[in-house]
Design a protein around this motif. Structure first.
Motif, mmCIF file in Angstrom:
data_model
loop_
_atom_site.group_PDB
_atom_site.id
_atom_site.type_symbol
_atom_site.label_atom_id
_atom_site.label_comp_id
_atom_site.label_asym_id
_atom_site.label_seq_id
_atom_site.Cartn_x
_atom_site.Cartn_y
_atom_site.Cartn_z
ATOM 1 N N LEU A 114 0.859 -1.599 0.073
ATOM 2 C CA LEU A 114 -0.212 0.023 0.585
ATOM 3 C C LEU A 114 0.372 1.420 -0.063
ATOM 4 C CD1 LEU A 114 -2.472 -1.220 2.474
ATOM 5 C CD2 LEU A 114 -3.004 -1.156 0.682
ATOM 6 N N ASP A 115 0.809 2.515 -0.604
ATOM 7 C CA ASP A 115 1.000 3.219 -0.616
ATOM 8 C C ASP A 115 1.396 3.493 1.145
ATOM 9 O OD1 ASP A 115 1.359 6.726 -0.998
ATOM 10 O OD2 ASP A 115 0.677 6.185 -2.145
ATOM 11 N N PRO A 116 2.599 4.365 0.998
ATOM 12 C CA PRO A 116 3.171 4.765 2.016
ATOM 13 C C PRO A 116 1.822 6.126 2.840
ATOM 14 C CG PRO A 116 5.125 4.259 0.859
ATOM 15 C CD PRO A 116 3.999 4.534 -0.442
ATOM 16 N N VAL A 117 1.399 6.883 2.576
ATOM 17 C CA VAL A 117 0.939 7.535 2.471
ATOM 18 C C VAL A 117 -0.184 7.760 3.466
ATOM 19 C CG1 VAL A 117 -0.684 8.045 1.416
ATOM 20 C CG2 VAL A 117 -0.012 10.026 2.277
ATOM 21 N N ALA A 121 -3.205 4.588 8.559
ATOM 22 C CA ALA A 121 -4.305 4.012 9.248
ATOM 23 C C ALA A 121 -4.220 2.348 9.151
ATOM 24 C CB ALA A 121 -4.696 4.252 8.034
ATOM 25 N N ILE A 122 -2.932 2.026 8.252
ATOM 26 C CA ILE A 122 -2.311 0.661 8.603
ATOM 27 C C ILE A 122 -2.017 0.190 10.258
ATOM 28 C CG2 ILE A 122 -0.204 -1.081 7.712
ATOM 29 C CD1 ILE A 122 -0.337 0.733 5.217
ATOM 30 N N GLN A 123 -1.452 1.203 11.243
ATOM 31 C CA GLN A 123 -0.637 1.195 11.929
ATOM 32 C C GLN A 123 -2.181 0.807 12.635
ATOM 33 O OE1 GLN A 123 2.460 1.224 12.736
ATOM 34 N NE2 GLN A 123 2.162 0.379 14.751
ATOM 35 N N LEU A 124 -2.980 1.885 12.723
ATOM 36 C CA LEU A 124 -4.678 1.638 13.054
ATOM 37 C C LEU A 124 -4.514 -0.403 13.449
ATOM 38 C CD1 LEU A 124 -6.116 4.944 12.662
ATOM 39 C CD2 LEU A 124 -4.814 4.280 15.198
ATOM 40 N N ALA A 125 -4.326 0.046 12.324
ATOM 41 C CA ALA A 125 -5.044 -1.470 11.249
ATOM 42 C C ALA A 125 -4.390 -2.579 11.769
ATOM 43 C CB ALA A 125 -5.198 -1.666 10.121
ATOM 44 N N LEU A 134 -10.196 2.749 9.597
ATOM 45 C CA LEU A 134 -11.372 3.192 7.877
ATOM 46 C C LEU A 134 -11.157 4.547 8.419
ATOM 47 C CD1 LEU A 134 -13.815 0.090 8.203
ATOM 48 C CD2 LEU A 134 -11.573 0.772 6.401
ATOM 49 N N ASN A 135 -11.806 4.774 9.530
ATOM 50 C CA ASN A 135 -11.860 6.713 10.010
ATOM 51 C C ASN A 135 -10.875 6.680 8.954
ATOM 52 O OD1 ASN A 135 -14.281 6.328 10.680
ATOM 53 N ND2 ASN A 135 -13.303 6.561 12.544
ATOM 54 N N SER A 136 -9.643 7.196 9.530
ATOM 55 C CA SER A 136 -8.339 7.025 8.810
ATOM 56 C C SER A 136 -8.248 7.365 7.412
ATOM 57 C CB SER A 136 -7.484 6.951 9.685
ATOM 58 O OG SER A 136 -6.047 7.164 9.001
ATOM 59 N N VAL A 137 -8.272 6.164 6.707
ATOM 60 C CA VAL A 137 -8.222 5.779 5.551
ATOM 61 C C VAL A 137 -9.096 6.440 4.901
ATOM 62 C CG1 VAL A 137 -9.349 4.143 4.461
ATOM 63 C CG2 VAL A 137 -7.560 4.798 3.645
ATOM 64 N N SER A 138 -10.610 6.693 5.340
ATOM 65 C CA SER A 138 -11.766 8.014 4.723
ATOM 66 C C SER A 138 -10.501 9.213 4.140
ATOM 67 C CB SER A 138 -12.596 7.557 5.264
ATOM 68 O OG SER A 138 -13.253 8.978 6.694
ATOM 69 N N GLU A 148 -7.346 3.224 -6.285
ATOM 70 C CA GLU A 148 -7.476 1.991 -5.755
ATOM 71 C C GLU A 148 -6.882 1.375 -4.207
ATOM 72 O OE1 GLU A 148 -4.701 -1.554 -8.495
ATOM 73 O OE2 GLU A 148 -4.797 0.280 -9.083
ATOM 74 N N ASP A 149 -5.264 2.081 -3.868
ATOM 75 C CA ASP A 149 -4.882 1.606 -2.641
ATOM 76 C C ASP A 149 -5.945 1.220 -1.248
ATOM 77 O OD1 ASP A 149 -2.618 0.707 -3.731
ATOM 78 O OD2 ASP A 149 -1.590 1.973 -2.564
ATOM 79 N N VAL A 150 -6.828 2.375 -1.500
ATOM 80 C CA VAL A 150 -8.030 2.495 0.032
ATOM 81 C C VAL A 150 -8.908 1.823 -0.616
ATOM 82 C CG1 VAL A 150 -10.156 4.504 0.406
ATOM 83 C CG2 VAL A 150 -7.294 4.756 -0.201
ATOM 84 N N GLY A 151 -9.350 1.586 -1.920
ATOM 85 C CA GLY A 151 -10.255 0.296 -1.998
ATOM 86 C C GLY A 151 -9.257 -1.393 -1.651
#
Length: 270
Positions: A114-117, A121-125, A134-138, A148-151
């Motif tokens: 996934l994109d480093p940006v 959100a990845i850390q929370l997951a 999910l709230n963070s990635v939104s 695409e990466d968010v999906g």
């Protein structure tokens, strides 16, 4: 601890303030010293939980918990010698680190990565905080180059929730499982957080199968009483008050011997 473990996605770092003050106090202290996005930060007033979990309330200690929930080690993390003196920090050994992460693996390792940006959100997951993830990635959902990466991120969360429900179904059906009530609470949490999704509805339906059972009602009664005692423990700021809380926990353990929280309180008898 962050230097030793912070870059390993299989390890979750938890900072627990036990010497009074609020969550904002804890975050204010840590914000100037570290990236608090890498930590779960909490406040344990008067060290009531920490004392129950470890048998003591000393500062600068760490507790290492394995993926199966077992406590592998409780030891000194450091010592503070006053404003003008140096601090000494003692980290867990490499051997313990290997033991801790045995059987654990990152949840969000995807190919391609996934994109480093999306790292916050990845850390929370990775910490299991799926709703917060999910709230963070939104926040990045409308960026065309990230759609695409968010999906893929959202799909992975749905897969993880589905896998968890499958595991929970097996665990809650096992009458010998001492953690059945924690499984029940986890299902209710998924229902609360994701109720409109297929996973939220599936979790709610599974939990509802057991909501009227005698063991759930007994566990819920134990939880209510345990929370009441813990509130008293949070206000226990002298030895006499702590002794009264300890006696209350002994009686509680005798009243609810087969429950999760009854077993949690049992060490108080020592």
């Amino acid at each position: 601890m962050e230097k030793a473990y912070g870059d390993d996605p299989r390890v979750t770092l938890v900072a627990l303030k036990t010497d009074g003050g609020s969550l904002s106090d804890a975050l204010g202290y840590l914000d100037s010293r570290t990236d608090t996005e890498r930590w779960i930060v909490g406040v344990d007033e008067n060290a009531s939980y920490y004392r129950q979990a470890t048998g003591d309330d000393k500062l600068y200690y760490f507790m290492a918990v394995a993926p199966d929930g077992s406590v592998r080690k409780i030891d000194k993390a450091g010592m503070f010698y006053g404003k003008e003196a140096n601090k000494e920090f003692i980290l867990a050994s490499d051997k313990l680190k290997k033991e801790l992460v045995e059987g654990a693996k990152p949840l969000m390792t995807l190919d391609p990565p996934l994109d480093p940006v999306l790292q916050p959100a990845i850390q929370l997951a990775e910490q299991g905080l799926f709703l917060s993830a999910l709230n963070s990635v939104s926040k990045q959902a409308n960026a065309s180059h990230l759609k695409e990466d968010v999906g893929r991120f959202r799909l992975r969360i749905a897969e993880l929730l589905g896998s968890a429900i499958v595991r929970y179904e097996k665990a809650i059906e096992d009458e010998s499982n001492e953690n059945r009530f924690l499984v029940y609470l986890s299902l209710r949490k998924i229902e609360e957080d994701f109720g409109r999704s297929a996973q939220g509805q599936a979790a709610g339906q599974l939990a509802s199968k057991y909501s009227s059972s005698s063991w759930v009602r007994n566990e819920e009664a134990a939880l209510k009483d345990y929370q009441s005692i813990m509130k008293r423990a949070a206000r226990a700021d002298d030895e006499r008050s702590r002794e009264r809380v300890a006696k209350a926990l002994v009686k509680f353990a005798e009243k609810y011997p087969g429950t999760y929280y009854g077993r949690l309180a049992t060490p108080t008898k020592k």
